[in-house]
Scaffold this motif. Structure first.
Motif, PDB file in Angstrom:
ATOM      1  N   CYS A 206       0.684  -1.035   0.035  1.00  0.00           N
ATOM      2  CA  CYS A 206       0.513   0.339   0.061  1.00  0.00           C
ATOM      3  C   CYS A 206       0.530   1.162   0.267  1.00  0.00           C
ATOM      4  CB  CYS A 206      -0.729  -0.085   0.815  1.00  0.00           C
ATOM      5  SG  CYS A 206      -2.153   1.099   1.122  1.00  0.00           S
ATOM      6  N   SER A 207       0.199   2.347  -0.551  1.00  0.00           N
ATOM      7  CA  SER A 207       0.938   2.951  -0.891  1.00  0.00           C
ATOM      8  C   SER A 207       0.704   4.633  -1.336  1.00  0.00           C
ATOM      9  CB  SER A 207       1.779   3.509  -2.046  1.00  0.00           C
ATOM     10  OG  SER A 207       1.637   3.646  -3.280  1.00  0.00           O
ATOM     11  N   SER A 208       0.487   5.990  -1.307  1.00  0.00           N
ATOM     12  CA  SER A 208       0.002   7.071  -1.511  1.00  0.00           C
ATOM     13  C   SER A 208      -0.453   7.109  -2.999  1.00  0.00           C
ATOM     14  CB  SER A 208       0.731   8.241  -1.677  1.00  0.00           C
ATOM     15  OG  SER A 208       1.807   8.453  -2.464  1.00  0.00           O
ATOM     16  N   TYR A 209       0.217   5.710  -4.260  1.00  0.00           N
ATOM     17  CA  TYR A 209      -0.663   6.538  -5.354  1.00  0.00           C
ATOM     18  C   TYR A 209      -1.398   4.877  -5.168  1.00  0.00           C
ATOM     19  CZ  TYR A 209       3.628   3.827  -6.531  1.00  0.00           C
ATOM     20  OH  TYR A 209       4.584   2.774  -6.218  1.00  0.00           O
ATOM     21  N   LEU A 210      -1.395   3.305  -4.214  1.00  0.00           N
ATOM     22  CA  LEU A 210      -2.268   2.376  -4.945  1.00  0.00           C
ATOM     23  C   LEU A 210      -2.481   1.430  -3.681  1.00  0.00           C
ATOM     24  CD1 LEU A 210      -0.002  -0.824  -6.389  1.00  0.00           C
ATOM     25  CD2 LEU A 210      -1.062  -0.603  -5.803  1.00  0.00           C
ATOM     26  N   LEU A 211      -3.571   1.790  -3.929  1.00  0.00           N
ATOM     27  CA  LEU A 211      -4.255   1.374  -1.907  1.00  0.00           C
ATOM     28  C   LEU A 211      -4.730  -0.319  -2.862  1.00  0.00           C
ATOM     29  CD1 LEU A 211      -7.082   4.110  -2.218  1.00  0.00           C
ATOM     30  CD2 LEU A 211      -4.948   4.221  -0.447  1.00  0.00           C
ATOM     31  N   THR A 212      -4.365  -0.715  -1.367  1.00  0.00           N
ATOM     32  CA  THR A 212      -4.467  -2.551  -1.254  1.00  0.00           C
ATOM     33  C   THR A 212      -6.191  -2.367  -0.030  1.00  0.00           C
ATOM     34  OG1 THR A 212      -2.868  -2.364  -0.140  1.00  0.00           O
ATOM     35  CG2 THR A 212      -2.685  -2.674  -2.396  1.00  0.00           C
ATOM     36  N   PRO A 213      -6.315  -3.788  -0.211  1.00  0.00           N
ATOM     37  CA  PRO A 213      -7.508  -4.573   0.622  1.00  0.00           C
ATOM     38  C   PRO A 213      -6.874  -4.102   2.136  1.00  0.00           C
ATOM     39  CG  PRO A 213      -6.971  -5.899  -1.638  1.00  0.00           C
ATOM     40  CD  PRO A 213      -5.908  -4.717  -1.161  1.00  0.00           C
ATOM     41  N   PHE A 214      -7.716  -4.043   3.068  1.00  0.00           N
ATOM     42  CA  PHE A 214      -6.838  -4.050   4.853  1.00  0.00           C
ATOM     43  C   PHE A 214      -7.059  -5.690   5.033  1.00  0.00           C
ATOM     44  CE2 PHE A 214      -9.664   0.293   4.373  1.00  0.00           C
ATOM     45  CZ  PHE A 214      -8.014   1.233   5.197  1.00  0.00           C
ATOM     46  N   PHE A 215      -5.722  -5.867   5.891  1.00  0.00           N
ATOM     47  CA  PHE A 215      -6.024  -6.953   6.542  1.00  0.00           C
ATOM     48  C   PHE A 215      -6.500  -6.180   7.861  1.00  0.00           C
ATOM     49  CE2 PHE A 215      -2.102  -6.913   3.687  1.00  0.00           C
ATOM     50  CZ  PHE A 215      -2.155  -8.358   3.667  1.00  0.00           C
ATOM     51  N   ASN A 216      -7.456  -8.323   7.898  1.00  0.00           N
ATOM     52  CA  ASN A 216      -7.651  -7.716   9.499  1.00  0.00           C
ATOM     53  C   ASN A 216      -9.228  -6.525   9.514  1.00  0.00           C
ATOM     54  OD1 ASN A 216      -6.894 -10.466  10.480  1.00  0.00           O
ATOM     55  ND2 ASN A 216      -5.555  -9.025  10.814  1.00  0.00           N
ATOM     56  N   PRO A 217      -9.887  -6.416   8.585  1.00  0.00           N
ATOM     57  CA  PRO A 217     -10.970  -5.250   8.344  1.00  0.00           C
ATOM     58  C   PRO A 217     -11.864  -5.229   9.738  1.00  0.00           C
ATOM     59  CG  PRO A 217     -11.298  -7.044   6.816  1.00  0.00           C
ATOM     60  CD  PRO A 217     -11.059  -7.292   7.742  1.00  0.00           C
ATOM     61  N   GLY A 218     -12.596  -3.988   9.794  1.00  0.00           N
ATOM     62  CA  GLY A 218     -13.582  -3.680  10.543  1.00  0.00           C
ATOM     63  C   GLY A 218     -15.002  -3.653  10.154  1.00  0.00           C
ATOM     64  N   THR A 219     -15.645  -2.794  10.247  1.00  0.00           N
ATOM     65  CA  THR A 219     -16.839  -2.907   9.930  1.00  0.00           C
ATOM     66  C   THR A 219     -16.949  -1.909   8.094  1.00  0.00           C
ATOM     67  OG1 THR A 219     -18.960  -2.968  11.341  1.00  0.00           O
ATOM     68  CG2 THR A 219     -19.166  -2.378   9.377  1.00  0.00           C
ATOM     69  N   GLN A 220     -16.193  -1.033   8.518  1.00  0.00           N
ATOM     70  CA  GLN A 220     -16.457   0.536   7.401  1.00  0.00           C
ATOM     71  C   GLN A 220     -15.204  -0.100   6.844  1.00  0.00           C
ATOM     72  OE1 GLN A 220     -14.908   3.961   9.740  1.00  0.00           O
ATOM     73  NE2 GLN A 220     -17.776   4.208   9.494  1.00  0.00           N
ATOM     74  N   GLU A 221     -13.517  -0.936   7.420  1.00  0.00           N
ATOM     75  CA  GLU A 221     -13.011  -1.588   6.647  1.00  0.00           C
ATOM     76  C   GLU A 221     -13.787  -2.582   5.407  1.00  0.00           C
ATOM     77  OE1 GLU A 221     -12.460  -1.079   9.409  1.00  0.00           O
ATOM     78  OE2 GLU A 221     -10.689   0.661   9.985  1.00  0.00           O
ATOM     79  N   ARG A 222     -14.036  -3.240   5.797  1.00  0.00           N
ATOM     80  CA  ARG A 222     -14.746  -4.297   5.039  1.00  0.00           C
ATOM     81  C   ARG A 222     -16.059  -3.464   4.531  1.00  0.00           C
ATOM     82  NH1 ARG A 222     -15.842  -7.821   9.832  1.00  0.00           N
ATOM     83  NH2 ARG A 222     -17.652  -6.291   9.912  1.00  0.00           N
ATOM     84  N   ASN A 223     -16.640  -3.033   4.086  1.00  0.00           N
ATOM     85  CA  ASN A 223     -16.889  -1.915   3.324  1.00  0.00           C
ATOM     86  C   ASN A 223     -15.806  -1.479   1.794  1.00  0.00           C
ATOM     87  OD1 ASN A 223     -19.874  -2.247   4.288  1.00  0.00           O
ATOM     88  ND2 ASN A 223     -19.585   0.029   5.371  1.00  0.00           N
ATOM     89  N   PHE A 224     -14.964  -1.448   2.371  1.00  0.00           N
ATOM     90  CA  PHE A 224     -13.911  -0.386   1.884  1.00  0.00           C
ATOM     91  C   PHE A 224     -13.068  -2.078   0.795  1.00  0.00           C
ATOM     92  CE2 PHE A 224      -9.452  -0.411   0.044  1.00  0.00           C
ATOM     93  CZ  PHE A 224      -9.166   0.919  -0.390  1.00  0.00           C
TER      94      PHE A 224
END
Length: 254
Positions: A206-224
């Motif tokens: 993950c970087s400022s120009y490349l977004l990757t999924p969250f590990f162990n996501p919470g509710t909002q992170e799961r939506n993302f």
């Protein structure tokens, strides 16, 4: 008596010559004229209009040639031969037979067409200009509710034959065959572009120009993550369309 025999032999040769079959050179068929639109696209993977655009852009890179019989092989026919090979991945000898030319000629034209397309690729495979960025981001937002994205990135394996030499194993992929790992970026319409603010899977950092999924996501992170997965599916679909359209990409080449 010998003179009479010579005359008889001469007359016999003349008679044979009169009945000798003359070689007739036929003009090659022109698929652009002989095939309807659907037939043309199924064989060359481009519409006739797209073919003409491509031809005009690379025709000066395809000098006219002649085959062993002296027949002219036009730049247009060279492009058709190259596209037919890219579309089908058939043996070059098979394409040579259908195009009434030698396998060596097919090999020459395939390489020539590939090099010509490579030269003009930057005209078409390019990152959206600033005035187009808003429209590209809007398309991604409508696709899977991912705002601010202008591209999805991933890699795909293109099989090759072993290149040989001491470094051959460098090309062996995780699936245990020789391949080149091709990285690609596409927009929401599956059009290949270049690099910018991107979405990648967890194989990327993950970087400022490349977004990757969250590990162990919470509710909002799961939506993302859900929006991320649906959006990034574009690049996987783009690779699938690419490989289905040009079957040669699935055949090992050296």
């Amino acid at each position: 008596m010998e003179d009479m025999n010579d005359i008889d032999d001469y007359r016999e040769l003349q008679h044979l010559g009169l009945h000798r079959r003359r070689r007739i050179f036929l003009h090659r068929n022109n698929p652009c004229h002989d095939l309807n639109e659907q037939e043309f696209q199924s064989r060359y993977r481009l519409s006739k209009a797209a073919f003409e655009v491509l031809f005009e852009q690379i025709r000066h890179r395809l000098p006219s040639s002649r085959d062993r019989r002296g027949l002219r092989i036009s730049p247009r026919l060279q492009l058709l031969v190259g596209l037919r090979y890219f579309a089908t991945g058939n043996f070059q000898l098979t394409i040579a037979d259908t195009a009434s030319m030698s396998q060596k000629s097919v090999s020459t034209f395939v390489a020539r067409v590939a090099a010509a397309i490579k030269e003009i690729a930057p005209l078409h495979i390019k990152f959206p200009q600033p005035e187009r960025e808003a429209a590209v981001m809007q398309a991604f937002s409508l696709y899977a509710n991912m705002p601010g994205c202008i591209g999805c990135i991933d890699g795909t394996l293109i099989p090759i034959r072993s290149p040989g030499g001491p470094d051959a194993e460098v090309y062996r992929c995780r699936k245990d065959y020789f391949a080149i790992n091709v990285m690609g970026v596409c927009d929401a319409s599956l059009k290949f572009t270049t690099l910018g603010f991107l979405l990648g899977d967890s194989g990327y950092a993950c970087s400022s120009y490349l977004l990757t999924p969250f590990f162990n996501p919470g509710t909002q992170e799961r939506n993302f993550n859900a929006s991320h997965i649906n959006t990034r599916n574009c690049i996987e679909r783009a690779f699938g369309v690419w490989k289905r359209r040009f079957a040669v990409l699935g055949i090992p080449e050296k």
